[in-house]
Design an enzyme around this catalytic site. Structure first.
Site, PDB file in Angstrom:
ATOM      1  N   SER A 120       0.856  -1.188   0.000  1.00 47.85           N
ATOM      2  CA  SER A 120       0.000   0.000   0.000  1.00 47.85           C
ATOM      3  C   SER A 120       0.887   1.231   0.000  1.00 47.85           C
ATOM      4  O   SER A 120       2.075   1.140   0.297  1.00 47.85           O
ATOM      5  CB  SER A 120      -0.890   0.018   1.242  1.00 47.85           C
ATOM      6  N   ARG A 370      -0.055  -4.779  -6.394  1.00 48.34           N
ATOM      7  CA  ARG A 370      -1.292  -5.393  -5.895  1.00 48.34           C
ATOM      8  C   ARG A 370      -2.484  -4.725  -6.556  1.00 48.34           C
ATOM      9  O   ARG A 370      -2.493  -3.510  -6.766  1.00 48.34           O
ATOM     10  CB  ARG A 370      -1.380  -5.229  -4.377  1.00 48.34           C
ATOM     11  N   THR A 406      -7.301   2.087   4.409  1.00 47.43           N
ATOM     12  CA  THR A 406      -6.944   1.371   5.629  1.00 47.43           C
ATOM     13  C   THR A 406      -7.913   1.687   6.759  1.00 47.43           C
ATOM     14  O   THR A 406      -8.343   0.790   7.499  1.00 47.43           O
ATOM     15  CB  THR A 406      -5.505   1.709   6.054  1.00 47.43           C
ATOM     16  N   CYS A 565       0.690  -8.336 -16.489  1.00 46.25           N
ATOM     17  CA  CYS A 565       1.260  -8.937 -15.287  1.00 46.25           C
ATOM     18  C   CYS A 565       2.506  -8.168 -14.847  1.00 46.25           C
ATOM     19  O   CYS A 565       3.426  -7.977 -15.641  1.00 46.25           O
ATOM     20  CB  CYS A 565       1.625 -10.400 -15.533  1.00 46.25           C
ATOM     21  N   CYS A 591       4.884 -15.488  -9.347  1.00 44.85           N
ATOM     22  CA  CYS A 591       3.640 -14.800  -8.980  1.00 44.85           C
ATOM     23  C   CYS A 591       3.774 -14.057  -7.653  1.00 44.85           C
ATOM     24  O   CYS A 591       4.209 -14.625  -6.650  1.00 44.85           O
ATOM     25  CB  CYS A 591       2.499 -15.810  -8.905  1.00 44.85           C
ATOM     26  N   CYS A 594      -0.856 -10.569  -7.011  1.00 47.14           N
ATOM     27  CA  CYS A 594      -1.509  -9.271  -7.203  1.00 47.14           C
ATOM     28  C   CYS A 594      -2.950  -9.418  -7.667  1.00 47.14           C
ATOM     29  O   CYS A 594      -3.737  -8.493  -7.534  1.00 47.14           O
ATOM     30  CB  CYS A 594      -0.722  -8.403  -8.187  1.00 47.14           C
ATOM     31  N   CYS A 597      -4.301 -10.888 -13.145  1.00 47.35           N
ATOM     32  CA  CYS A 597      -4.666 -11.811 -14.221  1.00 47.35           C
ATOM     33  C   CYS A 597      -6.108 -12.265 -14.099  1.00 47.35           C
ATOM     34  O   CYS A 597      -6.833 -12.386 -15.102  1.00 47.35           O
ATOM     35  CB  CYS A 597      -3.721 -13.011 -14.235  1.00 47.35           C
TER      36      CYS A 597
END
Length: 622
Positions: A120, A370, A406, A565, A591, A594, A597
């Site tokens: 974040s 992310r 948050t 990606c 990977c 995130c 995909c």
């Protein structure tokens, strides 16, 4: 390791005896202690079946048919981020205040350690944590969170290729009283506070299946995934069956686009009255910069360059800690051009003078990416269902114009905790199904609902015929004049994958070669994430038929998966033996979880499922 665990566990097992039968101290030892080793991702501190029943590698026994151990808890929380941990802390506070020390709250986290999968910005609005833990940042608290930097001043810029134009920041982006933090560090700290008051926190436990009651179909808990399954689906000598956690209330706090949350939303049709969720991809680096370039507490946001005018997004730069800078770019996943690469745009972004002048001569120490929710008020689903609820970013409480989620995630967890506590105390029948009606009501009466409703029209306004500039103009009117009081609610254009055009319909984008100083190739960035997956396991990025996928997708989109990606997972490799001249390849070990995909694939034929517990990225400072 196996022999030692067998010695510890076997005398207590009986006939599939649940862990809830053990004394609390023994239970925590069995479930938790070995998981603390960061690399112990393929070991378990319990066995899900008797050692005598382990499948031989050559056996025809289906490992999924073996019995699983079970544990009975009061509340099971899936996900150890801010929402899940806030719910756990609030529940345990209520239980302790009532003298119910044996009230069990279990938090299951797929990462090897809390915070490992958290990415974040982050400038936190402290209203929720102030309520949950009032002394969290006070100097006289020996357990205070020590890594918060007060935001001192804000800048908003519209970027051209070489310049930047000052813009008035909307009031929602005023950061007076807010603090710059690493949410990765904050989640670890929050987990420690949860454990201090008696919450059972189990990192490295990947919930992979929802359990339903046979009587009424309500949720009765989750099961963790099996360990020791080979790539071809057969059990290896190290095979261990997953474990079931049975709970009267199950809270899903998986973050954006969680794999189990998708299932429960579909099963109970929780989106029946809401618009589709829309998403963005956030890419972030943390830099250690020269002292002369560091301006502690400065918060900078940007729009415009390098993104084209038909793509929503923006950047940030936060100065925090000791000579650290958080630098990132958010790209709306409803972008139409399949040649666009969010990772490539992020590398271009760093070369802009506004940012390069700060990071030049510094060192990149961390990278992460992310997906995040952008649908806002219109896209909030029903959050309660029989046996549980959705909390945090799983439900989509991010305030996009405010660039904060948050505080809303934490508050939703606290509201769900209170509703769960009240419902469980009102209904003592352990066989009955709990429905958190009060949670839905509390959400609508909360500040979450108020602030998301107020800004509901800003994000969809960028879909007007005027595009970027029309969206900026309309958002200004909403921020300063309308303030959400208009009688209309703008609609989202559709699902993000539906926005993707064919490759021959959009101009090709060529990205400059990275210089290795300011911009980096994708594998160098992935190496900074600490990502690790055992290769000999089923591919957790599920595509039914790789060859058919290539035949159908390559002619239309020319490798869009490789470009959307941010971790180099997908490739099209030249292969003259294939009908379209290329072979589709998935490098699942790269990977970083995130979820892009699963969201952006044009045919929606990539299904992200959790790999073995404890695997994936091991982020630091993100």
């Amino acid at each position: 390791m196996r022999a030692r665990v067998a010695t510890l566990v076997t005398p207590y097992l009986g006939a599939c005896r649940p862990h809830s039968c053990f004394p609390p101290a023994r239970r925590r030892l069995l479930l938790q202690s070995p998981r603390r080793a960061p690399l112990a991702v393929s070991t378990r501190s319990f066995t899900a079946s008797h050692f005598g029943r382990l499948a031989d590698v050559n056996s025809n026994l289906d490992p999924r048919q073996q019995d699983r151990e079970s544990d009975e808890v009061d509340v099971c929380i899936v996900g150890g981020g801010p929402a899940g941990l806030s719910a756990a802390i609030r529940l345990k506070q209520l239980a302790n205040e009532a003298g119910k020390d044996e009230f069990r709250i279990v938090v299951l986290e797929k990462a090897g350690e809390l915070g490992d999968h958290i990415v974040s910005g982050n400038v936190i609005e402290p209203s929720a944590v102030n309520e949950l833990l009032p002394d969290w940042n006070k100097a006289d608290n020996p357990s205070r969170f020590e890594n918060a930097t007060p935001a001192t001043h804000d800048k908003m810029r519209f970027l051209t290729k070489k310049g930047s134009i000052p813009m008035p920041a909307p009031p929602q982006m005023n950061n007076h009283g807010n603090l710059i933090i690493s949410l990765n560090q904050f989640s670890k700290w929050l987990g420690e506070r949860a454990e201090e008051i008696g919450v059972e926190v189990y990192p490295g436990f990947a919930a992979s299946e929802i359990l339903y009651k046979s009587t009424d179909g309500s949720v009765m808990g989750v099961a963790t995934n099996d360990q020791g399954i080979a790539r071809d689906g057969t059990p290896k000598p190290s095979f261990e069956r997953g474990m079931e956690f049975h709970a009267r209330v199950t809270l899903f706090a998986e973050g954006c686009h969680g794999s189990l949350s998708k299932q429960v939303i579909n099963k109970f049709d929780l989106r029946r009255d809401s618009q589709p969720q829309t998403y963005a991809l956030g890419l972030k680096e943390v830099w250690e910069v020269k002292p002369e370039n560091f301006r502690k507490g400065e918060v900078v946001h940007s729009m415009g360059y390098p993104l084209p005018s038909d793509t929503y997004g923006g950047g940030w730069m936060y100065h925090f800690g000791d000579n650290l800078v958080s630098l990132g770019l958010v790209v709306g996943l409803d972008y139409p051009n399949p040649w666009l690469s969010p990772y490539g745009e992020f590398q271009k972004f760093k070369h802009h003078p506004l940012f390069k002048s700060v990071i030049e001569g510094g060192k990149c120490i961390s990278y992460g990416a992310r997906a995040l929710n952008e649908g806002g008020f219109q896209s909030i689903p029903k959050c309660a269902f029989p046996g549980g609820a959705l909390i945090g970013d799983t439900a989509g409480f991010l305030n996009v114009p405010k660039i904060k989620g948050t505080h809303t995630a934490m508050r939703s967890g606290m509201l769900a905790a209170k509703a769960a506590w009240d419902a469980l105390n009102e209904n003592k029948d352990v066989e009955s199904t709990i429905f958190l009606y009060d949670y839905e009501d509390a959400l609508r009466e909360s500040t979450i609902w108020k602030e998301l409703k107020e800004v509901r029209n800003m994000r969809p306004s960028f879909h007007s015929p005027l595009g970027l500039y029309g969206g900026i103009l309309y958002s200004g009117l909403e921020a300063y004049i309308f303030r959400g009081k208009t009688p209309w609610t703008l609609q989202h254009k559709g699902k993000d994958h539906e926005a993707t055009k064919h490759a021959d319909q959009k101009p090709k984008i060529e990205y400059a070669k990275n210089d290795g100083v300011t911009s980096f190739d994708i594998l160098t960035s992935v190496s900074r994430t600490g990502t690790n997956h055992e290769e000999d396991q089923p591919v957790h990025l599920q595509v039914d038929d790789w060859d058919r996928h290539a035949r159908e997708m390559w002619p239309k989109y020319k490798g869009v998966e490789n470009r959307f990606c941010p971790a180099g997972v997908y490739e099209y490799v030249e292969d003259e033996g294939k009908d379209v001249g290329v072979r589709f390849q998935i490098n699942a070990q790269n990977c970083i979880h995130c979820k892009t995909c699963d969201i952006k694939a044009p045919a929606q034929d990539i299904n992200w499922q959790t790999p073995q517990g404890g695997e994936g990225p091991k982020y630091t400072m993100t």
